[in-house]
Design an enzyme around this catalytic site. Sequence first.
Site, PDB file in Angstrom:
ATOM      1  N   ARG A 116      -7.402  -0.075  -6.805  1.00  0.00           N
ATOM      2  CA  ARG A 116      -7.659   1.013  -5.844  1.00  0.00           C
ATOM      3  C   ARG A 116      -7.821   2.314  -6.648  1.00  0.00           C
ATOM      4  O   ARG A 116      -7.005   2.589  -7.535  1.00  0.00           O
ATOM      5  CB  ARG A 116      -6.529   1.133  -4.821  1.00  0.00           C
ATOM      6  CG  ARG A 116      -6.373  -0.133  -3.953  1.00  0.00           C
ATOM      7  CD  ARG A 116      -5.476   0.103  -2.756  1.00  0.00           C
ATOM      8  NE  ARG A 116      -6.104   0.948  -1.757  1.00  0.00           N
ATOM      9  CZ  ARG A 116      -5.467   1.453  -0.703  1.00  0.00           C
ATOM     10  NH1 ARG A 116      -4.180   1.207  -0.545  1.00  0.00           N
ATOM     11  NH2 ARG A 116      -6.090   2.210   0.170  1.00  0.00           N
ATOM     12  N   GLN A 150      -1.918   2.256   9.954  1.00  0.00           N
ATOM     13  CA  GLN A 150      -0.620   2.352   9.274  1.00  0.00           C
ATOM     14  C   GLN A 150       0.396   3.106  10.133  1.00  0.00           C
ATOM     15  O   GLN A 150       1.598   2.824  10.059  1.00  0.00           O
ATOM     16  CB  GLN A 150      -0.767   3.084   7.924  1.00  0.00           C
ATOM     17  CG  GLN A 150      -1.526   2.323   6.864  1.00  0.00           C
ATOM     18  CD  GLN A 150      -2.989   2.684   6.840  1.00  0.00           C
ATOM     19  OE1 GLN A 150      -3.577   3.025   7.877  1.00  0.00           O
ATOM     20  NE2 GLN A 150      -3.616   2.611   5.687  1.00  0.00           N
ATOM     21  N   ASN A 204      -5.336  12.509   0.821  1.00  0.00           N
ATOM     22  CA  ASN A 204      -4.424  11.647   1.578  1.00  0.00           C
ATOM     23  C   ASN A 204      -5.262  10.849   2.577  1.00  0.00           C
ATOM     24  O   ASN A 204      -6.488  11.011   2.649  1.00  0.00           O
ATOM     25  CB  ASN A 204      -3.342  12.491   2.280  1.00  0.00           C
ATOM     26  CG  ASN A 204      -2.229  11.617   2.856  1.00  0.00           C
ATOM     27  OD1 ASN A 204      -1.714  10.726   2.179  1.00  0.00           O
ATOM     28  ND2 ASN A 204      -1.866  11.849   4.102  1.00  0.00           N
ATOM     29  N   LYS A 205      -4.610  10.008   3.331  1.00  0.00           N
ATOM     30  CA  LYS A 205      -5.288   9.111   4.271  1.00  0.00           C
ATOM     31  C   LYS A 205      -6.325   9.836   5.124  1.00  0.00           C
ATOM     32  O   LYS A 205      -6.087  10.959   5.589  1.00  0.00           O
ATOM     33  CB  LYS A 205      -4.217   8.460   5.156  1.00  0.00           C
ATOM     34  CG  LYS A 205      -4.711   7.495   6.207  1.00  0.00           C
ATOM     35  CD  LYS A 205      -5.608   6.409   5.669  1.00  0.00           C
ATOM     36  CE  LYS A 205      -5.042   5.610   4.513  1.00  0.00           C
ATOM     37  NZ  LYS A 205      -6.069   4.799   3.808  1.00  0.00           N
ATOM     38  N   ARG A 236       0.860  -1.181   0.000  1.00  0.00           N
ATOM     39  CA  ARG A 236       0.000   0.000   0.000  1.00  0.00           C
ATOM     40  C   ARG A 236       0.895   1.230   0.000  1.00  0.00           C
ATOM     41  O   ARG A 236       2.116   1.127   0.118  1.00  0.00           O
ATOM     42  CB  ARG A 236      -1.035   0.002   1.142  1.00  0.00           C
ATOM     43  CG  ARG A 236      -0.681  -0.624   2.450  1.00  0.00           C
ATOM     44  CD  ARG A 236       0.424   0.039   3.207  1.00  0.00           C
ATOM     45  NE  ARG A 236       0.205   1.454   3.372  1.00  0.00           N
ATOM     46  CZ  ARG A 236       1.135   2.345   3.667  1.00  0.00           C
ATOM     47  NH1 ARG A 236       2.401   1.959   3.808  1.00  0.00           N
ATOM     48  NH2 ARG A 236       0.875   3.612   3.804  1.00  0.00           N
ATOM     49  N   GLY A 237       0.234   2.419  -0.103  1.00  0.00           N
ATOM     50  CA  GLY A 237       1.006   3.657  -0.259  1.00  0.00           C
ATOM     51  C   GLY A 237       1.096   3.958  -1.744  1.00  0.00           C
ATOM     52  O   GLY A 237       1.396   3.071  -2.556  1.00  0.00           O
ATOM     53  N   ALA A 238       0.829   5.227  -2.095  1.00  0.00           N
ATOM     54  CA  ALA A 238       0.662   5.587  -3.510  1.00  0.00           C
ATOM     55  C   ALA A 238       1.832   5.171  -4.411  1.00  0.00           C
ATOM     56  O   ALA A 238       1.626   4.449  -5.404  1.00  0.00           O
ATOM     57  CB  ALA A 238       0.376   7.086  -3.609  1.00  0.00           C
ATOM     58  N   ASP A 269      -1.940  11.037  -1.903  1.00  0.00           N
ATOM     59  CA  ASP A 269      -2.344  10.026  -2.895  1.00  0.00           C
ATOM     60  C   ASP A 269      -2.680  10.642  -4.235  1.00  0.00           C
ATOM     61  O   ASP A 269      -2.569   9.999  -5.274  1.00  0.00           O
ATOM     62  CB  ASP A 269      -3.535   9.226  -2.365  1.00  0.00           C
ATOM     63  CG  ASP A 269      -3.062   8.260  -1.305  1.00  0.00           C
ATOM     64  OD1 ASP A 269      -2.916   8.684  -0.147  1.00  0.00           O
ATOM     65  OD2 ASP A 269      -2.772   7.104  -1.655  1.00  0.00           O
TER      66      ASP A 269
HETATM   67  O1  MRU Z   1      -4.481   3.268   2.221  1.00  0.00           O
HETATM   68  P1  MRU Z   1      -3.000   3.472   2.111  1.00  0.00           P
HETATM   69  O2  MRU Z   1      -2.220   2.889   3.236  1.00  0.00           O
HETATM   70  O3  MRU Z   1      -2.483   3.044   0.752  1.00  0.00           O
HETATM   71  O4  MRU Z   1      -2.818   5.047   2.186  1.00  0.00           O
HETATM   72  C1  MRU Z   1      -1.537   5.580   2.128  1.00  0.00           C
HETATM   73  C2  MRU Z   1      -1.497   7.044   2.296  1.00  0.00           C
HETATM   74  O5  MRU Z   1      -2.509   7.697   2.460  1.00  0.00           O
HETATM   75  C3  MRU Z   1      -0.161   7.705   2.168  1.00  0.00           C
HETATM   76  O6  MRU Z   1      -0.077   8.824   2.987  1.00  0.00           O
HETATM   77  C4  MRU Z   1       0.062   8.126   0.717  1.00  0.00           C
HETATM   78  O7  MRU Z   1      -0.184   7.059  -0.154  1.00  0.00           O
HETATM   79  C5  MRU Z   1       1.431   8.648   0.482  1.00  0.00           C
HETATM   80  S1  MRU Z   1       2.629   7.371   0.587  1.00  0.00           S
HETATM   81  C6  MRU Z   1       4.141   7.998   0.202  1.00  0.00           C
END
Ligand code: MRU
Length: 338
Positions: free
Chosen positions: A82, A189, A240-241, A45-47, A230
């Site tokens: 996603r 996370q 973002n999250k 996970r993470g963009a 994201d």
């Molecule tokens: O749902 P996730 O864990 O994929 O969400 C991740 C985030 O919101 C991060 O802050 C974002 O992707 C930036 S990661 C460098």
Amino acid sequence: MIETIQWTDAGVVMIDQTRLPREEVYVTCTGYQQVAHAIRSMVIRGAPAIGVAAAMGIALGMQHAESAAEFETICDALARTRPTAVNLFWAIDRMRHRYSELRHQSVADIRRELIAEAQQIRLEDIATNECIGRNGASLIPDGKTVLTHCNAGALATAGFGTALGVIRAAVASGKKIDVFADETRPFLQGARLTIWELQHDHIPATLITDNMAGHFLHSGRIGCVVVGADRIAANGDVANKIGTYSLAVLAKENGVPFYVAAPISTLDVSLRSGDQIPIEQRAASEVTHVHGVPVAPEGATVENPAFDVTPHRYVTAIVTERGVARAPYSESLRKLVS
Ligand code: MRU
């Protein structure tokens, strides 16, 4: 260095982020559908990390494909995993572009070159994050606490991280800082991944629950907030999250700078504002259960948007590998993209 994702002869190997920090186990994906499943289920996970995973998934899928027509089927399957992080679509588009350049080559050459492209995307992501870190380090006040949300670290990228990359670079430059990490309900996370990563690097880190952020932002202890993104719209609105928006409002209310660290591939200048960013809705069980244990009565009605949008007026600066953008973002981001 923490290895988030790697191409190996056996397949695409990822550290399983659903099992951290209790177990450090690796998953080997041998087909593109397995990669798609790993993205959807948050093994990875993470963009930026899901962008790299999608690129490797395409390369993997084409190793077994029986006809050229399968290329689009594979891309579509990965694109449906996603919806919010634009890096996923950016990476798929880049693989599409490479594939169109290779179209007239032999099957063996196409397969080899798609692997090379996916590996290149991974390497570029690490270099990009190191650059974001260098560009952002000077913004971090010395001797203070940095507050971060979710995990925008090595685990959310191919390595080094965006928000945590800025923190790592600030520490490397000699700044005496410590980090507060929001636990980041519902997927945790912050608690599970950010604290684990910072412990790995011996960077002093303190875990707080999401609802403690206002208390600490008011206390004067927090020098700045740094988060990842994201998707960032042309006007500087940041997806973002979930919980990032509340943090940004609290930061502004308390006069604390709010920084967003993200690669250029997270910018989506085709969208005028954050209202156009698709927000992923995830399963109710993420809210009603913690590690499989129910924490709400059966049958509870649940909402679970995985992301929120922070309006650009709350964002002090956006740190990218090409430089630091400030308001008015429609101008500064356009310059960085071009
Ligand atoms: O749902 P996730 O864990 O994929 O969400 C991740 C985030 O919101 C991060 O802050 C974002 O992707 C930036 S990661 C460098």
